[in-house]
Design an enzyme around this catalytic site. Structure first.
Site, PDB file in Angstrom:
ATOM      1  N   LYS A  56       0.841  -1.210   0.000  1.00 36.41           N
ATOM      2  CA  LYS A  56       0.000   0.000   0.000  1.00 36.41           C
ATOM      3  C   LYS A  56       0.867   1.247   0.000  1.00 36.41           C
ATOM      4  CE  LYS A  56      -1.628   1.612   3.997  1.00 36.41           C
ATOM      5  NZ  LYS A  56      -1.290   3.008   4.377  1.00 36.41           N
ATOM      6  N   ASN A  57       1.867   1.286   0.884  1.00 36.83           N
ATOM      7  CA  ASN A  57       2.654   2.504   1.074  1.00 36.83           C
ATOM      8  C   ASN A  57       3.655   2.756  -0.040  1.00 36.83           C
ATOM      9  OD1 ASN A  57       1.175   3.035   3.276  1.00 36.83           O
ATOM     10  ND2 ASN A  57       2.720   2.381   4.765  1.00 36.83           N
ATOM     11  N   ARG A 127      -4.409  10.647   3.745  1.00 39.57           N
ATOM     12  CA  ARG A 127      -3.311  11.615   3.791  1.00 39.57           C
ATOM     13  C   ARG A 127      -2.336  11.439   2.640  1.00 39.57           C
ATOM     14  NH1 ARG A 127      -2.329  13.818   8.218  1.00 39.57           N
ATOM     15  NH2 ARG A 127      -0.206  14.159   7.564  1.00 39.57           N
ATOM     16  N   CYS A 151      -4.519  13.364  12.469  1.00 37.57           N
ATOM     17  CA  CYS A 151      -4.806  11.948  12.245  1.00 37.57           C
ATOM     18  C   CYS A 151      -4.836  11.263  13.606  1.00 37.57           C
ATOM     19  CB  CYS A 151      -3.692  11.389  11.356  1.00 37.57           C
ATOM     20  SG  CYS A 151      -3.572   9.623  11.350  1.00 37.57           S
ATOM     21  N   ARG A 156       0.917  14.982  12.600  1.00 39.07           N
ATOM     22  CA  ARG A 156       1.442  14.700  11.250  1.00 39.07           C
ATOM     23  C   ARG A 156       1.488  15.934  10.352  1.00 39.07           C
ATOM     24  NH1 ARG A 156      -0.807   8.902   9.305  1.00 39.07           N
ATOM     25  NH2 ARG A 156       1.052   8.999   8.002  1.00 39.07           N
ATOM     26  N   ASP A 342       4.885   0.759  11.871  1.00 39.97           N
ATOM     27  CA  ASP A 342       3.676   0.104  11.373  1.00 39.97           C
ATOM     28  C   ASP A 342       3.564  -1.352  11.804  1.00 39.97           C
ATOM     29  OD1 ASP A 342       3.679   1.862   8.162  1.00 39.97           O
ATOM     30  OD2 ASP A 342       3.214   2.505  10.198  1.00 39.97           O
ATOM     31  N   ILE A 364       8.134   7.386  16.585  1.00 36.01           N
ATOM     32  CA  ILE A 364       7.783   8.074  15.335  1.00 36.01           C
ATOM     33  C   ILE A 364       6.508   8.913  15.478  1.00 36.01           C
ATOM     34  CG2 ILE A 364       7.294   7.773  12.867  1.00 36.01           C
ATOM     35  CD1 ILE A 364      10.079   6.799  13.564  1.00 36.01           C
ATOM     36  N   ARG A 434      -8.558  -0.379   4.841  1.00 35.15           N
ATOM     37  CA  ARG A 434      -7.715   0.619   4.202  1.00 35.15           C
ATOM     38  C   ARG A 434      -6.378   0.033   3.801  1.00 35.15           C
ATOM     39  NH1 ARG A 434      -5.996   4.521   7.681  1.00 35.15           N
ATOM     40  NH2 ARG A 434      -4.897   5.144   5.823  1.00 35.15           N
TER      41      ARG A 434
HETATM   42  C1  EPZ Z   1       4.424   6.971   6.012  1.00 31.18           C
HETATM   43  O1  EPZ Z   1       3.716   8.079   6.567  1.00 31.18           O
HETATM   44  C2  EPZ Z   1       3.444   5.793   6.020  1.00 31.18           C
HETATM   45  N1  EPZ Z   1       2.256   6.147   5.272  1.00 31.18           N
HETATM   46  C3  EPZ Z   1       3.032   5.461   7.455  1.00 31.18           C
HETATM   47  O2  EPZ Z   1       2.234   4.268   7.413  1.00 31.18           O
HETATM   48  C4  EPZ Z   1       4.266   5.145   8.269  1.00 31.18           C
HETATM   49  O3  EPZ Z   1       3.893   4.945   9.602  1.00 31.18           O
HETATM   50  C5  EPZ Z   1       5.252   6.337   8.188  1.00 31.18           C
HETATM   51  O4  EPZ Z   1       5.565   6.628   6.810  1.00 31.18           O
HETATM   52  C6  EPZ Z   1       6.553   6.048   8.914  1.00 31.18           C
HETATM   53  O5  EPZ Z   1       7.151   4.898   8.435  1.00 31.18           O
HETATM   54  C7  EPZ Z   1       2.276   6.045   3.926  1.00 31.18           C
HETATM   55  O6  EPZ Z   1       3.268   5.714   3.303  1.00 31.18           O
HETATM   56  C8  EPZ Z   1       1.002   6.372   3.206  1.00 31.18           C
HETATM   57  P1  EPZ Z   1       6.671  10.381   7.892  1.00 31.18           P
HETATM   58  P2  EPZ Z   1       4.333   9.555   6.464  1.00 31.18           P
HETATM   59  O7  EPZ Z   1       6.614  11.593   7.042  1.00 31.18           O
HETATM   60  O8  EPZ Z   1       5.059   9.699   5.191  1.00 31.18           O
HETATM   61  C9  EPZ Z   1       6.851  13.886  11.171  1.00 31.18           C
HETATM   62  C10 EPZ Z   1       0.366   2.878   7.841  1.00 31.18           C
HETATM   63  O9  EPZ Z   1       0.003   2.344   8.900  1.00 31.18           O
HETATM   64  N2  EPZ Z   1       6.795  14.824  10.034  1.00 31.18           N
HETATM   65  O10 EPZ Z   1       7.844   9.492   7.763  1.00 31.18           O
HETATM   66  O11 EPZ Z   1       3.228  10.513   6.763  1.00 31.18           O
HETATM   67  C11 EPZ Z   1       5.561  13.075  11.333  1.00 31.18           C
HETATM   68  O12 EPZ Z   1       4.592  13.786  12.058  1.00 31.18           O
HETATM   69  C12 EPZ Z   1       0.858   4.343   7.825  1.00 31.18           C
HETATM   70  O13 EPZ Z   1       0.375   2.302   6.740  1.00 31.18           O
HETATM   71  C13 EPZ Z   1       6.918  16.181  10.285  1.00 31.18           C
HETATM   72  O14 EPZ Z   1       7.071  16.606  11.426  1.00 31.18           O
HETATM   73  O15 EPZ Z   1       5.340   9.518   7.699  1.00 31.18           O
HETATM   74  C14 EPZ Z   1       6.054  11.840  12.051  1.00 31.18           C
HETATM   75  O16 EPZ Z   1       6.131  12.093  13.420  1.00 31.18           O
HETATM   76  C15 EPZ Z   1       0.627   5.049   9.134  1.00 31.18           C
HETATM   77  N3  EPZ Z   1       6.858  17.044   9.225  1.00 31.18           N
HETATM   78  C16 EPZ Z   1       7.451  11.647  11.456  1.00 31.18           C
HETATM   79  O17 EPZ Z   1       7.844  12.898  10.894  1.00 31.18           O
HETATM   80  C17 EPZ Z   1       6.720  16.603   7.929  1.00 31.18           C
HETATM   81  O18 EPZ Z   1       6.678  17.413   6.984  1.00 31.18           O
HETATM   82  C18 EPZ Z   1       7.520  10.576  10.369  1.00 31.18           C
HETATM   83  O19 EPZ Z   1       6.504  10.840   9.427  1.00 31.18           O
HETATM   84  C19 EPZ Z   1       6.599  15.216   7.700  1.00 31.18           C
HETATM   85  C20 EPZ Z   1       6.657  14.348   8.767  1.00 31.18           C
END
Ligand code: EPZ
Length: 453
Positions: A56-57, A127, A151, A156, A342, A364, A434
């Site tokens: 999915k991701n 998202r 979320c 996020r 995850d 995270i 999802r």
């Molecule tokens: C991706 O989310 C995945 N989603 C998430 O999977 C996964 O948990 C996450 O990566 C971490 O591995 C998809 O790929 C659709 P991040 P993403 O940007 O890209 C902070 C699932 O269960 N951050 O790596 O949104 C953020 O708040 C989902 O399948 C900022 O502060 O994750 C978080 O604390 C849930 N500013 C951390 O970084 C930003 O601009 C990591 O988020 C971006 C992120």
């Protein structure tokens, strides 16, 4: 091949059933299927074979990458039946893409884009829609994308996505809940971008944006997830010039245009890890088809400590539990190649019945223990202290009525139901749908007593 009139669905954070936004897309809220629960009678060991779906991701981002070219893009092993995939198809069609899918085949053509606006009513459902921002801005010089909002698992923010695009010369104005972005005349400029924190989404958005930018972009402290490597490999097949995928420094030489290509989506390592834990908890031996062990190294180490052995045989993985009762193990979530956030909830479910205790630390997301009170309703013994939880293993869990709150929390409840005494009812299964294709069919196929109700 089917097009995208079917129902869509909202994900964990929005509960408003009647938000008609009047955009060109028929956006009626979905006729929620009457089957909104899963019931499980625990106690059956698992034997047999489970086919693993595409990730999915990764698939969600590959769909956004199609906006970088006007030519046909063909995908295989695409997890098309997932609700998030439906939302992303809906968004691409809204933008003007031709989208067709059948089974796990998906074809997308972005040769006739009609608008550069991703509306709130679609983005709020999923998202991952934010990943159209980079490609639209890079190819068309402008994009208007709804801010995704909060979320269930955390605030996020998307500040790193926006800051990176600004470093590439874009002008970004946040107004009325939308990101309004404009590229400078002549297009985005290559830049050296140092992420203050590892972000999967920001790395992917800027990786895609940089493919058509002028000059060289360097992404430092970039995320290294296998899904990013797969996205990058697809972009390279489209003609992009990228090096350093899978490392914390990715280099992209911008090119004038990109072409269409064929790509097979990487197997879903989180779905794979989830079924490994299912077999480890319930006992038995299962074979996971079309799964990759190399993308799960951090998880396998902890699983082996717990007493679950996993071997690769050809394109499949074989899982068996060597000991009667699993061992308590400590885990801490980290960006790849660390232990994936995850998989945190699923591993916590495993620890609820382990010998001794295990500590689970989530680094995270700030609110990713929503499954704890639900597991405790099933007789688990978990206490939370800040971003850590102590899980003391108990002899037996007992079936109960529980509530899904987010995607991975909901599957942890299903795993607990597989080993609980009596019947467990998991409500709000749309969270599950999802990210897990046909979980009832897959688990039922290896002997679990599970059905939708
Ligand atoms: C991706 O989310 C995945 N989603 C998430 O999977 C996964 O948990 C996450 O990566 C971490 O591995 C998809 O790929 C659709 P991040 P993403 O940007 O890209 C902070 C699932 O269960 N951050 O790596 O949104 C953020 O708040 C989902 O399948 C900022 O502060 O994750 C978080 O604390 C849930 N500013 C951390 O970084 C930003 O601009 C990591 O988020 C971006 C992120």
């Amino acid at each position: 091949m089917q097009t995208e009139a079917e129902n869509t669905w909202d994900n964990e954070e929005s509960r408003s059933p009647n938000s008609n936004s009047g955009n060109t897309l028929e956006n009626t809220e979905p006729q929620a299927s009457s089957l909104t629960k899963i019931k499980i009678i625990g106690g059956n060991p698992l034997y047999g074979t489970i086919p693993i779906s595409g990730a999915k991701n990764c698939a969600l981002k590959l769909m956004c990458a199609t906006l970088l070219t006007g030519e046909d893009m063909y995908f295989e092993n695409s997890p098309n039946s997932l609700r998030d995939m439906r939302s992303q198809r809906e968004l691409l069609e809204y933008l003007g893409c031709k989208v067709e899918h059948e089974g796990s085949a998906l074809t997308i053509n972005a040769g006739d884009i009609q608008t550069y606006t991703a509306p709130y009513d679609i983005v709020r459902k999923m998202r991952g829609s934010i990943l159209v921002l980079g490609p639209l801005l890079s190819r068309f010089g402008e994009a208007k994308v709804s801010l995704p909002g909060g979320c269930a698992i955390g605030t996020r923010p998307v500040d790193m996505h926006i800051n990176g695009l600004e470093e590439m010369g874009a002008t970004v104005i946040l107004d009325e809940g939308y990101i309004n972005a404009k590229a400078p005349a002549g297009g985005l400029q290559g830049a050296k971008i140092l992420f203050p924190k590892v972000s999967v989404g920001a790395t992917e958005n800027l990786l895609m944006a940089a493919t058509l930018a002028n000059g060289t972009t360097v992404l430092a402290n970039a995320a290294k997830e296998p899904e990013i490597v797969d996205l990058g490999e697809c972009l390279i097949k489209m003609g992009a010039k990228i090096s350093g995928l899978g490392t914390d420094t990715i280099r992209i030489e911008g090119v004038k245009s990109l072409n269409g290509t064929h790509h097979s989506v990487i197997p879903d390592r989180i779905e794979t890890g989830t079924y490994i834990i299912a077999a480890g908890m319930a006992g038995g031996t299962i074979q996971l088809q079309n799964a990759r062990i190399d993308t799960l190294s951090a998880v396998l180490g902890h699983l082996s400590q717990a007493g679950i052995e996993v071997t690769q045989s050809g394109n499949d993985i074989v899982v068996s539990r060597e000991i009667e009762r699993l061992n308590g193990v400590d885990i801490m979530t980290e960006p790849y190649p660390g232990f994936p956030t995850d998989m945190q909830a699923q591993f916590m479910a495993l620890l609820t019945r382990a010998e001794g205790a295990g500590m689970v630390t989530e680094t995270i997301f700030e609110n990713r223990f929503m499954h704890v009170p639900e597991l405790n309703r099933m007789g688990a013994d978990i206490t939370v202290q800040g971003n850590s939880a102590i899980v003391r293993g108990v002899e037996q869990l007992k079936g109960a009525e529980v509530m899904a709150t987010d995607l991975r929390a909901s599957v942890a409840l299903v795993l607990a139901g597989l080993v609980a005494e009596g019947e467990t009812t998991v409500n709000r299964i749309y969270h599950l749908e999802r990210g897990y294709e046909d979980i009832v069919g897959k688990l039922g196929g290896v002997g679990a007593n599970i059905y939708k109700a």
